[in-house]
Write a protein that holds these residues in place. Structure first.
Motif, PDB file in Angstrom:
ATOM      1  N   SER A  92       0.832  -1.210   0.000  1.00  0.00           N
ATOM      2  CA  SER A  92       0.000   0.000   0.000  1.00  0.00           C
ATOM      3  C   SER A  92       0.861   1.251   0.000  1.00  0.00           C
ATOM      4  N   ALA A  93       1.887   1.231   0.828  1.00  0.00           N
ATOM      5  CA  ALA A  93       2.715   2.427   0.977  1.00  0.00           C
ATOM      6  C   ALA A  93       3.517   2.704  -0.287  1.00  0.00           C
ATOM      7  N   GLY A 134       4.164   3.079  -3.913  1.00  0.00           N
ATOM      8  CA  GLY A 134       3.312   3.258  -5.088  1.00  0.00           C
ATOM      9  C   GLY A 134       3.809   4.389  -5.951  1.00  0.00           C
ATOM     10  N   LEU A 135       2.869   5.006  -6.661  1.00  0.00           N
ATOM     11  CA  LEU A 135       3.222   6.152  -7.505  1.00  0.00           C
ATOM     12  C   LEU A 135       3.913   7.218  -6.663  1.00  0.00           C
ATOM     13  N   GLY A 136       3.556   7.281  -5.389  1.00  0.00           N
ATOM     14  CA  GLY A 136       4.155   8.245  -4.477  1.00  0.00           C
ATOM     15  C   GLY A 136       5.669   8.094  -4.382  1.00  0.00           C
ATOM     16  N   ASN A 137       6.154   6.870  -4.388  1.00  0.00           N
ATOM     17  CA  ASN A 137       7.585   6.624  -4.250  1.00  0.00           C
ATOM     18  C   ASN A 137       8.331   6.796  -5.563  1.00  0.00           C
ATOM     19  N   TYR A 190      -5.921   7.842  -9.152  1.00  0.00           N
ATOM     20  CA  TYR A 190      -4.745   6.967  -9.088  1.00  0.00           C
ATOM     21  C   TYR A 190      -4.807   5.943 -10.224  1.00  0.00           C
ATOM     22  N   PHE A 222       1.345  10.921   2.411  1.00  0.00           N
ATOM     23  CA  PHE A 222       0.898  10.275   1.186  1.00  0.00           C
ATOM     24  C   PHE A 222       1.645   8.965   0.968  1.00  0.00           C
ATOM     25  N   THR A 223       2.951   9.021   1.120  1.00  0.00           N
ATOM     26  CA  THR A 223       3.756   7.854   0.772  1.00  0.00           C
ATOM     27  C   THR A 223       3.546   6.690   1.748  1.00  0.00           C
ATOM     28  N   SER A 256       0.663   6.081   3.169  1.00  0.00           N
ATOM     29  CA  SER A 256      -0.778   5.772   3.156  1.00  0.00           C
ATOM     30  C   SER A 256      -1.430   6.043   4.511  1.00  0.00           C
ATOM     31  N   MET A 313      -5.984   7.723   6.423  1.00  0.00           N
ATOM     32  CA  MET A 313      -7.080   7.395   5.521  1.00  0.00           C
ATOM     33  C   MET A 313      -7.872   6.205   5.993  1.00  0.00           C
ATOM     34  N   VAL A 325      -6.548   3.241   5.773  1.00  0.00           N
ATOM     35  CA  VAL A 325      -6.007   2.075   5.076  1.00  0.00           C
ATOM     36  C   VAL A 325      -5.191   1.223   6.050  1.00  0.00           C
ATOM     37  N   SER A 329      -0.873  -0.457  -4.340  1.00  0.00           N
ATOM     38  CA  SER A 329      -1.452   0.655  -3.581  1.00  0.00           C
ATOM     39  C   SER A 329      -2.948   0.758  -3.862  1.00  0.00           C
ATOM     40  N   SER A 389      -5.101  -1.483  -1.923  1.00  0.00           N
ATOM     41  CA  SER A 389      -5.338  -1.027  -0.546  1.00  0.00           C
ATOM     42  C   SER A 389      -6.339   0.113  -0.486  1.00  0.00           C
ATOM     43  N   LEU A 390      -6.569   0.770  -1.601  1.00  0.00           N
ATOM     44  CA  LEU A 390      -7.572   1.837  -1.619  1.00  0.00           C
ATOM     45  C   LEU A 390      -8.967   1.271  -1.833  1.00  0.00           C
ATOM     46  N   MET A 401      -6.073  13.881   4.060  1.00  0.00           N
ATOM     47  CA  MET A 401      -5.037  13.050   4.687  1.00  0.00           C
ATOM     48  C   MET A 401      -4.411  13.699   5.928  1.00  0.00           C
TER      49      MET A 401
END
Ligand code: PFF
Length: 470
Positions: free
Chosen positions: A37-38, A40-43, A124, A245-246, A248, A251, A253, A339, A342-343, A414
């Motif tokens: 989950s953590a 993702g696109l964020g990383n 996302y 964000f990174t 998660s 939220m 989650v 990710s 997990s959403l 968030m």
């Protein structure tokens, strides 16, 4: 929990909503799922580009500090609240409010998380769709020798073509739904068991390639040599926001995942592991990307287009670029998928807990509604590019539907969620229960953790939140 225990404990209002597939098979499975989950696109997409925009090293240092001081304590709190309640976020919060004689409105925090999951997944999924599209571009050799104009129009062409964006978005959403519908053990665990290690391996391969370029040390320097003259107040705040964000956080989650965590597992160790894994992946992504950026004379501060518009240029020039390009975007799809799972999971878990809704129906209702909302993001890049629905509010001036969804979730919901989680765990939850869940004793470790949770983390988050509101 066994069927027998489930029946035995059934009876109260909330107890009719037991998980039918209740526990992760091991601590490792939880770590894989939570890091899924953590990471993702964020990383891989966001961390490198905001690091590039904020001048590198000093920003990275502040970001690492935020992870350690705010991110990890809030993750511990969120997982702990989830395990204590043992249900989907809304029911968990209702149970805890009930048990600890708190205001029943705490369950609104759960609603907020479900709403945020819903909103985030809708866009996302569209960006995950871009990544799928780029796997195809890379594999077909489209980057080879392409000029920056050609790469630019490839990206522009994708954004301008609503039906193609819709197709990739649909493909991404279907994949997510297919994994989630199979349930925690058979679907999520198995998928993530394969996806996460694959992701790590692919990243290592890319870093290995980057290390073979002449500019590896320049990339390394950019990431780790702190030049504080490049750090702005805004950079500090964006580092803190990105920590949320990174990881998660805020939220529900991690709260939902925590509800599946067996009692004997250490929450503290587990949360630290997940945060370290997430951070290592972001740093590896930076290590893979910046040497390529420098080796090709590209601009680190290119912004959100960094990987989609800049990296293909690098892949186009390097030997074996089609191969490494395909690998890189496949990796991005994998990270985005885990990710996205997990959403969708908390939305489905909650629907499932309502009487008469099966996992299949829940997944269909949740997934299709999110997919529908995603169409607004798809259109934001073309037909609705000039449509600014909330322009009458100054904060939303010039923002498309996509921009608004991004802003409202990342900048408002968030941080607010994180703040409330820290306050709930730090100030309101039964202290004995917190102590029991964390199993750290009542020594200096626990006391300093409580201090961070009660004062430091809320103060830091309040600053970001207020800053973003203003
Ligand atoms: N942490 C994910 C990433 O870095 O891409 C994004 C995310 C997933 C945010 C799940 C929030 C969430 F609940």
């Amino acid at each position: 929990m066994s069927e027998a225990t489930q029946t035995a404990t059934a009876g109260t209002v909330a107890d009719d909503a037991r998980h039918d597939n209740p526990m992760w098979s091991s601590r490792l499975a939880f770590i894989l799922a939570a890091s899924g989950s953590a990471v993702g696109l964020g990383n891989i997409w966001k961390f490198p580009y905001i690091t590039g925009e904020n001048g590198g090293g000093a920003f990275v240092l502040v970001y690492l500090l935020c992870i350690a001081v705010v991110g990890i304590p809030i993750m511990i709190a969120e997982v702990m609240i989830g395990r204590r309640g043992g249900r989907s976020p809304i029911n968990t919060l209702r149970i805890i409010a009930d048990r600890d004689k708190l205001n029943p409105r705490w369950k609104l925090l759960g609603w907020m998380g479900i709403a945020a999951s819903f909103l985030i997944l809708s866009f996302y999924s569209v960006i995950g769709g871009w990544a799928i599209n780029y796997v195809g571009h890379a594999a077909s050799g489209a980057f080879a020798g392409a000029s920056s104009d050609a790469i630019g129009s490839m990206f522009g062409g994708l954004l301008g073509d609503a039906s193609s964006l819709l197709m990739w978005h649909t493909l991404f959403m279907v994949a997510v739904m297919m994994i989630v519908v199979r349930g925690l053990k058979s679907g999520m665990e198995r998928a993530i068991n394969i996806l996460m290690p694959a992701l790590f391996l692919l990243l290592l391969v890319l870093v290995g390639y980057a290390a073979s370029t002449d500019e590896f040390s320049k990339g390394l320097n950019f990431l780790f040599a702190a030049d504080f003259s490049k750090l702005t107040t805004e950079g500090v705040l964006s580092a803190l926001g990105h920590a949320f964000f990174t990881l998660s956080l805020g939220m529900g989650v991690m709260l939902a995942y925590g509800s599946y965590l067996p009692k004997r597992v250490s929450i503290v160790k587990t949360a630290v592991t997940v945060s370290v894994v997430d951070t290592v992946v972001a740093l590896l992504a930076g290590l893979a990307i910046f040497p390529l950026v420098f080796a090709n004379g590209l601009e680190p501060g290119a912004g959100p287009g960094l990987i989609f518009q800049t990296l293909p240029l690098a892949f186009g020039k390097m030997a074996g670029g089609s191969f490494f390009g395909t690998l890189f975007f496949a990796l991005l799809v994998i990270a985005a998928l885990t990710s996205a799972i997990s959403l969708l999971e908390p939305v489905v878990e909650w629907l499932e807990e309502q009487k008469g809704i099966s996992r299949l129906t829940g997944t269909l209702i949740g997934g299709v509604s999110i997919w529908l909302l995603g169409i607004a993001t798809v259109l934001s890049f073309n037909e609705w590019a000039e449509f600014h629905p909330l322009a009458f509010l100054p904060v939303f001036e010039g923002k498309t539907v996509f921009d608004i969804l991004d802003y409202v979730t990342a900048n408002l919901i968030m941080p607010l969620g994180g703040l409330l989680i820290a306050i709930l765990a730090g100030w309101f939850m039964n202290k004995q229960a917190v102590e029991n869940e964390l199993d750290m004793g009542n020594g200096i470790g626990f006391k300093s953790f409580m201090f961070v949770l009660r004062f430091l983390a809320p103060a830091a988050v309040a600053v970001v939140f207020i800053y973003n509101l203003l």
